[in-house]
Design a protein around this motif. Structure first.
Motif, PDB file in Angstrom:
ATOM      1  N   TYR A 110      -0.361  -3.947  40.978  1.00 42.18           N
ATOM      2  CA  TYR A 110       0.493  -3.047  40.207  1.00 42.18           C
ATOM      3  C   TYR A 110       1.468  -2.306  41.115  1.00 42.18           C
ATOM      4  O   TYR A 110       2.654  -2.174  40.802  1.00 42.18           O
ATOM      5  CB  TYR A 110      -0.394  -2.063  39.449  1.00 42.18           C
ATOM      6  CG  TYR A 110       0.348  -0.916  38.813  1.00 42.18           C
ATOM      7  CD1 TYR A 110       1.281  -1.133  37.802  1.00 42.18           C
ATOM      8  CD2 TYR A 110       0.099   0.397  39.211  1.00 42.18           C
ATOM      9  CE1 TYR A 110       1.953  -0.074  37.219  1.00 42.18           C
ATOM     10  CE2 TYR A 110       0.771   1.458  38.629  1.00 42.18           C
ATOM     11  CZ  TYR A 110       1.697   1.218  37.633  1.00 42.18           C
ATOM     12  OH  TYR A 110       2.364   2.262  37.062  1.00 42.18           O
ATOM     13  N   ARG A 216      -2.081  -1.264  31.418  1.00 45.86           N
ATOM     14  CA  ARG A 216      -1.071  -1.972  32.197  1.00 45.86           C
ATOM     15  C   ARG A 216      -1.266  -3.486  32.166  1.00 45.86           C
ATOM     16  O   ARG A 216      -0.648  -4.216  32.932  1.00 45.86           O
ATOM     17  CB  ARG A 216      -1.087  -1.480  33.647  1.00 45.86           C
ATOM     18  CG  ARG A 216      -0.531  -0.083  33.820  1.00 45.86           C
ATOM     19  CD  ARG A 216      -0.867   0.483  35.170  1.00 45.86           C
ATOM     20  NE  ARG A 216      -2.252   0.922  35.232  1.00 45.86           N
ATOM     21  CZ  ARG A 216      -2.849   1.367  36.346  1.00 45.86           C
ATOM     22  NH1 ARG A 216      -2.184   1.408  37.464  1.00 45.86           N
ATOM     23  NH2 ARG A 216      -4.101   1.754  36.321  1.00 45.86           N
ATOM     24  N   LEU A 219       1.495  -6.236  32.162  1.00 50.57           N
ATOM     25  CA  LEU A 219       2.211  -6.633  33.375  1.00 50.57           C
ATOM     26  C   LEU A 219       1.736  -7.977  33.910  1.00 50.57           C
ATOM     27  O   LEU A 219       2.419  -8.597  34.723  1.00 50.57           O
ATOM     28  CB  LEU A 219       2.066  -5.557  34.454  1.00 50.57           C
ATOM     29  CG  LEU A 219       2.701  -4.200  34.121  1.00 50.57           C
ATOM     30  CD1 LEU A 219       2.338  -3.176  35.184  1.00 50.57           C
ATOM     31  CD2 LEU A 219       4.214  -4.333  34.012  1.00 50.57           C
ATOM     32  N   TRP A 292      10.524  -6.962  36.060  1.00 51.83           N
ATOM     33  CA  TRP A 292       9.492  -5.924  36.148  1.00 51.83           C
ATOM     34  C   TRP A 292       9.952  -4.671  35.401  1.00 51.83           C
ATOM     35  O   TRP A 292       9.187  -4.052  34.667  1.00 51.83           O
ATOM     36  CB  TRP A 292       9.206  -5.616  37.619  1.00 51.83           C
ATOM     37  CG  TRP A 292       7.899  -4.928  37.853  1.00 51.83           C
ATOM     38  CD1 TRP A 292       7.709  -3.611  38.129  1.00 51.83           C
ATOM     39  CD2 TRP A 292       6.595  -5.524  37.857  1.00 51.83           C
ATOM     40  NE1 TRP A 292       6.366  -3.346  38.303  1.00 51.83           N
ATOM     41  CE2 TRP A 292       5.675  -4.499  38.144  1.00 51.83           C
ATOM     42  CE3 TRP A 292       6.136  -6.823  37.650  1.00 51.83           C
ATOM     43  CZ2 TRP A 292       4.305  -4.726  38.227  1.00 51.83           C
ATOM     44  CZ3 TRP A 292       4.775  -7.057  37.731  1.00 51.83           C
ATOM     45  CH2 TRP A 292       3.869  -6.016  38.021  1.00 51.83           C
ATOM     46  N   ARG A 293      11.237  -4.315  35.579  1.00 56.77           N
ATOM     47  CA  ARG A 293      11.778  -3.148  34.879  1.00 56.77           C
ATOM     48  C   ARG A 293      11.703  -3.353  33.369  1.00 56.77           C
ATOM     49  O   ARG A 293      11.334  -2.446  32.617  1.00 56.77           O
ATOM     50  CB  ARG A 293      13.224  -2.907  35.306  1.00 56.77           C
ATOM     51  CG  ARG A 293      13.849  -1.665  34.661  1.00 56.77           C
ATOM     52  CD  ARG A 293      15.345  -1.556  34.930  1.00 56.77           C
ATOM     53  NE  ARG A 293      15.622  -1.543  36.358  1.00 56.77           N
ATOM     54  CZ  ARG A 293      16.279  -2.498  37.013  1.00 56.77           C
ATOM     55  NH1 ARG A 293      16.725  -3.553  36.344  1.00 56.77           N
ATOM     56  NH2 ARG A 293      16.503  -2.407  38.299  1.00 56.77           N
ATOM     57  N   LEU A 296       8.145  -2.912  32.127  1.00 56.67           N
ATOM     58  CA  LEU A 296       7.752  -1.509  32.112  1.00 56.67           C
ATOM     59  C   LEU A 296       8.401  -0.765  30.938  1.00 56.67           C
ATOM     60  O   LEU A 296       7.783   0.098  30.302  1.00 56.67           O
ATOM     61  CB  LEU A 296       8.137  -0.848  33.435  1.00 56.67           C
ATOM     62  CG  LEU A 296       7.289  -1.237  34.649  1.00 56.67           C
ATOM     63  CD1 LEU A 296       7.934  -0.739  35.935  1.00 56.67           C
ATOM     64  CD2 LEU A 296       5.873  -0.676  34.527  1.00 56.67           C
TER      65      LEU A 296
END
Length: 317
Positions: A110, A216, A219, A292-293, A296
């Motif tokens: 992470y 999370r 992800l 990744w952005r 999130l």
């Protein structure tokens, strides 16, 4: 007779770090569980090192590493692994974590997705609240004093000998007691007892596990993940493998029959085969900041399911 594995040392941030590093090829970072050290991986290190560069540290506060008054949080351990890999000149790894080390592996992936190619979690913490009462007891006020008595020379020898005898009895419920004996023996060092209590207090309270990866789990869409569990795990229940399957539907989940909390010790050949097949079948994750952005920004927490998805039971090789 195989050549003994040499333990090496580095000093990082003023603290001695013990580790073994063997083999060549893509890097595997093996993270042990609570109260253990790199020796928990000895049944599989030699076989894995035929194809991979195997790095197995003693986490701070464990084994031959220093036991200072320090940050023993999951995030702190992830930072420590990043720094160790940096000093060793290793840029990317497949991170393999057992039990508490599985929680560190998830945190490492992470925090440092650009350095993580895959995650392999072995009976990991962080997927549900349930945990053996023996671990919850470490958070109680009298733990340090009680272990001081249990680890007095005569008492310690009797206790560890009894645990090892039970482990050798063949009783399924006693299969992991040889590891418990090693942990009890390590508690003769009061610094180790204090370190372990700090570790456990950060992730467990009297009701069970505090830290969770569930919020999370989305992800993992960007990173291959494999979860391995033993059917007879008495420390963290195997039903948590179903939770992993529910929250990370793309994950590979393998449940090994007739294995306890240490499937890599109970069935090392099968474990190595699972790891190797998973790595061969799943190309390394390629970190992309934009993706990744987006994950999130768009990710969301999902409530824990009332029923978990059944998982496939691996056949014993």
């Amino acid at each position: 007779m195989p050549k003994p594995i040499e333990v090496q040392y580095l000093t990082i941030h003023g603290h001695k770090r013990a580790y073994v590093k063997v083999g060549t090829g893509p890097a595997l970072l093996l993270l042990h569980g609570l109260g253990c050290d790199h020796t928990t991986w000895l049944p599989v290190i030699a076989a894995l090192s035929r194809r991979y560069t195997v790095i197995a540290p003693d986490l701070l506060g464990h084994g031959r590493s220093a036991k200072p008054r320090a940050d023993y949080s999951v995030g702190g351990y992830a930072n420590g692994m990043r720094d160790l890999l940096t000093v060793l000149g290793v840029d990317k790894v497949t991170v393999v974590g057992h039990s508490f080390g599985g929680g560190v592996a998830m945190q490492f992936a992470y925090q440092f997705p650009e350095r993580t190619e895959r995650m392999i979690l072995v009976a990991p913490g962080g997927l549900g609240a349930e945990v053996t009462p023996a671990i919850r007891a470490i958070t109680l006020p009298f733990f340090h004093q009680a272990m001081g008595v249990v680890t007095l020379p005569g008492v310690r020898h009797l206790t560890t000998a009894g645990l090892r005898a039970l482990a050798a009895s063949g009783l399924p419920q006693a299969r992991d007691l040889d590891e418990v004996a090693m942990i009890v023996d390590s508690f003769k060092d009061p610094r180790a007892r204090r370190a372990i209590r700090h570790v456990v207090s950060a992730v467990v309270d009297w009701r069970g596990q505090i830290v969770t990866m569930v919020d999370r789990a989305y992800l993992t869409q960007a990173m291959p993940m494999c979860v391995i569990w033993g059917t007879e795990d008495a420390v963290i229940p195997v039903k948590h493998a179903g939770i992993a399957s529910e929250f990370a539907p793309g994950a590979t989940v393998e449940v090994i029959a007739n294995a306890g909390h240490f499937p890599h010790k109970d069935h090392p050949q099968r474990f190595v085969k699972i790891v190797d097949e998973f790595i061969r079948a799943h190309p390394a994750a390629a970190y992309h900041r934009g993706r990744w952005r987006s994950l999130l920004k768009n990710g969301r927490q999902v409530p824990v399911p009332t029923a978990v998805t059944p998982v496939r039971q691996a056949e014993i090789a």
